[in-house]
Design an enzyme around this catalytic site. Structure first.
Site, short mmCIF file in Angstrom:
data_model
loop_
_atom_site.label_atom_id
_atom_site.label_comp_id
_atom_site.label_asym_id
_atom_site.label_seq_id
_atom_site.Cartn_x
_atom_site.Cartn_y
_atom_site.Cartn_z
N ASN A 10 1.26 -1.32 0.30
CA ASN A 10 -0.60 -0.07 0.00
C ASN A 10 0.81 1.74 0.06
O ASN A 10 0.88 1.11 0.93
CB ASN A 10 -0.89 0.45 1.28
N TRP A 11 0.84 2.09 -1.43
CA TRP A 11 2.19 3.13 -1.21
C TRP A 11 1.36 4.22 -0.59
O TRP A 11 2.12 5.53 -0.59
CB TRP A 11 2.92 3.04 -2.53
N LYS A 12 -0.09 4.15 -0.58
CA LYS A 12 -0.76 5.54 0.72
C LYS A 12 -0.47 6.72 -0.64
O LYS A 12 -0.36 6.65 -2.19
CB LYS A 12 -0.54 5.83 1.88
N HIS A 100 -9.67 0.77 4.96
CA HIS A 100 -8.09 1.02 5.50
C HIS A 100 -8.78 2.09 6.51
O HIS A 100 -9.03 2.77 6.79
CB HIS A 100 -7.23 1.90 4.60
N GLU A 102 -6.86 4.37 7.61
CA GLU A 102 -7.18 6.07 7.39
C GLU A 102 -7.97 6.48 6.94
O GLU A 102 -8.16 7.48 7.76
CB GLU A 102 -4.94 6.35 7.03
N GLU A 172 -5.56 -4.81 10.63
CA GLU A 172 -4.06 -4.69 10.66
C GLU A 172 -4.82 -3.62 12.38
O GLU A 172 -5.22 -2.38 11.78
CB GLU A 172 -4.37 -3.14 9.61
N GLY A 178 2.89 2.32 10.92
CA GLY A 178 3.08 3.10 10.68
C GLY A 178 3.81 3.61 11.91
O GLY A 178 4.58 4.57 12.21
N SER A 218 3.64 -2.38 10.48
CA SER A 218 5.04 -2.55 10.64
C SER A 218 4.92 -3.43 10.21
O SER A 218 6.08 -4.29 11.38
CB SER A 218 5.72 -2.20 11.90
N GLY A 239 2.73 -1.02 4.11
CA GLY A 239 2.78 -0.29 4.15
C GLY A 239 4.54 0.14 3.97
O GLY A 239 4.83 0.51 2.95
N GLY A 240 4.89 0.95 4.76
CA GLY A 240 6.60 1.74 5.00
C GLY A 240 6.65 0.82 3.73
O GLY A 240 8.07 1.10 3.65
C1 PEP Z 1 -0.43 -0.42 6.20
O1 PEP Z 1 -0.71 0.67 5.91
O2 PEP Z 1 -1.56 -1.15 6.11
C2 PEP Z 1 0.74 -1.17 7.05
C3 PEP Z 1 0.30 -1.94 7.30
O3 PEP Z 1 1.45 0.14 6.96
P1 PEP Z 1 3.33 -0.20 7.99
O4 PEP Z 1 3.27 -1.18 7.07
O5 PEP Z 1 3.43 1.79 7.38
O6 PEP Z 1 2.81 -0.16 8.73
#
Ligand code: PEP
Length: 256
Positions: A10-12, A100, A102, A172, A178, A218, A239-240
């Site tokens: 997920n590049w957000k 998601h 967010e 999640e 994050g 994470s 994500g990251g």
């Molecule tokens: C996400 O945004 O779906 C996610 C899991 O982010 P991260 O891996 O950065 O925690």
């Protein structure tokens, strides 16, 4: 039952047009085609990067799937700033993230909207990646299983078993997204078991056993193996660590 693992990035709201192409090319260069028979790889860039990213993987004949990060449930019309299922399908998206955390916390996305989005995607033969997860306050109150399973029930309301099978669920925990703070493999597995039990109650054991449930929060090359070694964790939504080709491909390799 063996389920094919998924690694989804997920590049957000990261990577402009040029950067997205560079990242997609770097991922493609590091992949071996036959790995994709053993793990489904999905990248979810921002809307404007969908087509160029798809083109990179198509040119390399690399069977990486494209996913969007959001969608509107209506087919077309006066919905300024929104995007339809048909538009996503038209540029080659097979998957779409819905719900998601967010979007739920920052944009006020509700369980009902998540359900409408999932239904619209299913109607177009696209696969929703339905995100669920609790806040730190809910976890500390020890009501996390009840909370997350209620999100699952709401997301799947009115979706028949034949269609539910194509959906992916991503657990999640918000406190792990994050933050660098990952759920322990035991915490993540316990919730994925609870989600699978909920799916078995909604449908039946066969449907629930066939569905893929991801962990997100994470996840990185250092913890992926412990997490995906759990019997009910079928990969990750990342994500990251999906924003660098090396770490993303290391996550894929860990699922082979
Ligand atoms: C996400 O945004 O779906 C996610 C899991 O982010 P991260 O891996 O950065 O925690």
């Amino acid at each position: 039952m063996t389920r094919k693992p998924i690694i989804a990035g997920n590049w957000k709201m990261n990577k402009n047009y040029g950067e997205a192409v560079v990242l997609a090319q770097a991922i493609s260069n590091r992949l071996e085609k036959d790995w994709l028979d053993r793990v489904d790889v999905i990248v979810c860039p921002p809307f404007i990067d969908l087509k160029p990213v798809k083109t990179v993987f198509e040119f390399d004949r690399m069977n990486v799937e494209l996913g969007a990060q959001n969608v509107h449930w209506e087919e077309a019309g006066a919905f300024t700033g929104e995007i339809s299922v048909g538009m996503l399908k038209n540029v080659g998206c097979a998957f779409c993230i819905v719900g998601h955390s967010e979007r739920r916390t920052l944009m006020g996305e509700t369980n009902e909207e998540v359900n409408k989005k999932a239904k619209a995607l299913i109607a177009a033969n696209m696969k929703p990646i339905i995100c669920v997860g609790e806040s730190l306050a809910v976890r500390e109150a020890e009501t996390h299983e009840e909370f997350v399973c209620a999100q699952v029930k709401a997301a799947f309301a009115g979706i028949p078993a034949a269609q539910a099978k194509s959906c992916v669920v991503a657990y999640e925990p918000i406190w792990a997204i994050g933050t660098g703070r990952t759920a322990t493999p035991e915490q993540a597995e316990a919730m994925c078991v609870a989600i699978r039990q909920t799916l078995a109650e909604l449908y039946d054991a066969t449907v629930a056993e066939g569905m893929r449930i991801l962990y997100g929060g994470s996840m990185n090359p250092g913890n992926v193996e412990m997490l995906t070694a759990q019997p009910n964790i079928d990969g990750g939504l990342i994500g990251g660590a999906s924003l660098e080709a090396d770490s993303f491909v290391d996550l894929i390799k860990a699922c082979l």
